[in-house]
Scaffold this active site. Structure first.
Site, short mmCIF file in Angstrom:
data_model
loop_
_atom_site.label_atom_id
_atom_site.label_comp_id
_atom_site.label_asym_id
_atom_site.label_seq_id
_atom_site.Cartn_x
_atom_site.Cartn_y
_atom_site.Cartn_z
N HIS A 155 57.27 -57.38 -14.18
CA HIS A 155 56.19 -58.16 -13.60
C HIS A 155 54.87 -57.88 -14.34
CE1 HIS A 155 53.95 -59.99 -10.10
NE2 HIS A 155 53.02 -59.15 -10.55
N GLU A 156 54.58 -56.61 -14.56
CA GLU A 156 53.34 -56.25 -15.26
C GLU A 156 53.33 -56.78 -16.69
OE1 GLU A 156 50.69 -54.90 -13.86
OE2 GLU A 156 51.81 -54.95 -12.00
N HIS A 194 52.42 -60.39 -16.94
CA HIS A 194 50.97 -60.66 -16.92
C HIS A 194 50.40 -60.55 -18.34
CE1 HIS A 194 50.09 -61.11 -12.68
NE2 HIS A 194 50.53 -59.91 -12.35
N GLU A 208 50.57 -64.66 -10.00
CA GLU A 208 51.62 -63.82 -9.41
C GLU A 208 52.98 -64.48 -9.49
OE1 GLU A 208 51.45 -60.45 -8.07
OE2 GLU A 208 50.01 -60.92 -9.61
#
Ligand SMILES: [Zn+2]
Length: 276
Positions: free
Chosen positions: A148-149, A152, A206
């Site tokens: 997820h990070e 980004h 997100e």
């Protein structure tokens, strides 16, 4: 008269600032859509170079602060576990950007009770021991957080958010941060620190990070369905004081259903990665 001149100067400066922003404006597609099909054009005012250099400065500062408190990479077993998971995910990042496996990614473990993990532009990451220990993360769940990070960073959400701040006139001066050095570069580094620790990502960002994250995990051979249990653990933790992580990574609508959908979609990638 004086007032008139002052007003004239103000309007001229405002116009110049607007022109500067418009001139720097560009619409980009940061990533390939992947199997999850993330496609959205992004408006950028700042270049990747400007943002990544300042992010690098900001990251060094944070790591120095942690080292000063003897809170940097204290447990070698933990550090190598986190880095091993990161390494596999980085190996899968080429599906979204061909150059990404060669980026100067960095991941460090910070000793802190906080349930948190973060990424700065260019792939500078930190994972807190509170996240690892208090949520008792499995490797699959750890891959879900880091995927997820990393998403980004791959989508350059930080650059997009900093660009929005500039376009709104919040941080006009950082436009001059050509090489990330000097005053403008430092100001941009401050803005990035703020975005990382104090300002929430948009729900759109997100959702993109969730979807790309499950694909990165699957391609790296981690069970993409672990993202569902991860967010459940996250939501249950902390009681009255929700984890820090949730303040910077707010929940998009229907997160659980979306993760179920998208993790199912990338299961074939997971299965073929496991056979290798
Ligand atoms: Zn996020």
């Amino acid at each position: 008269m004086n007032d008139l001149i002052r007003r004239f100067v103000f309007v001229t400066m405002l116009l110049a600032a607007v022109l500067l922003v418009l001139a720097a404006c560009q619409t980009v597609q940061t990533t390939q859509p992947g199997a999850v099909g993330v496609e959205r054009k992004q408006t950028m005012v700042l270049t990747s170079n400007q943002v990544n250099r300042s992010a690098s400065l900001a990251y060094q500062q944070e790591m120095k602060k942690a080292a000063g408190k003897s809170a940097l990479n204290r447990n070698p077993a933990q550090v190598s576990r986190v880095r091993a998971v990161a390494q596999r995910l980085i190996g899968a990042s080429g599906a979204f950007r061909v150059d990404a496996p060669g980026w100067p990614w960095e991941v460090n473990v910070v000793t802190s009770d906080e349930i948190n993990a973060w990424v700065m532009p260019g792939g500078k990451m930190a994972v807190y021991t509170g996240l690892l220990e208090r949520l008792r993360l499995t490797d699959d769940e750890l891959a879900a957080v880091m995927g997820h990070e990393m998403a980004h960073a791959l989508r350059e959400h930080g650059r997009e958010r900093a660009s929005q701040a500039v376009a709104q006139g919040v941080a006009i001066s950082v436009i001059g941060a050509a090489v990330g050095a000097g005053e403008a570069g430092m100001e941009l580094a401050q803005l990035i620190t703020d975005l990382t620790f104090n300002l929430p990502n948009s729900r759109e960002h997100e959702r993109e990070a969730d979807r790309i994250g499950v694909e990165l995990a699957a391609r790296a051979g981690y069970d993409p369905r672990a993202a569902i249990t991860l967010w459940q653990k996250m939501a249950q933790a902390g009681g009255a004081r929700p984890p820090q992580f949730l303040s910077t990574h707010p929940s998009p609508e229907n997160r659980t259903r979306d993760l179920q959908d998208y993790s199912a979609r990338v299961m074939p990638l997971y299965e073929s990665a496991r056979r290798r």
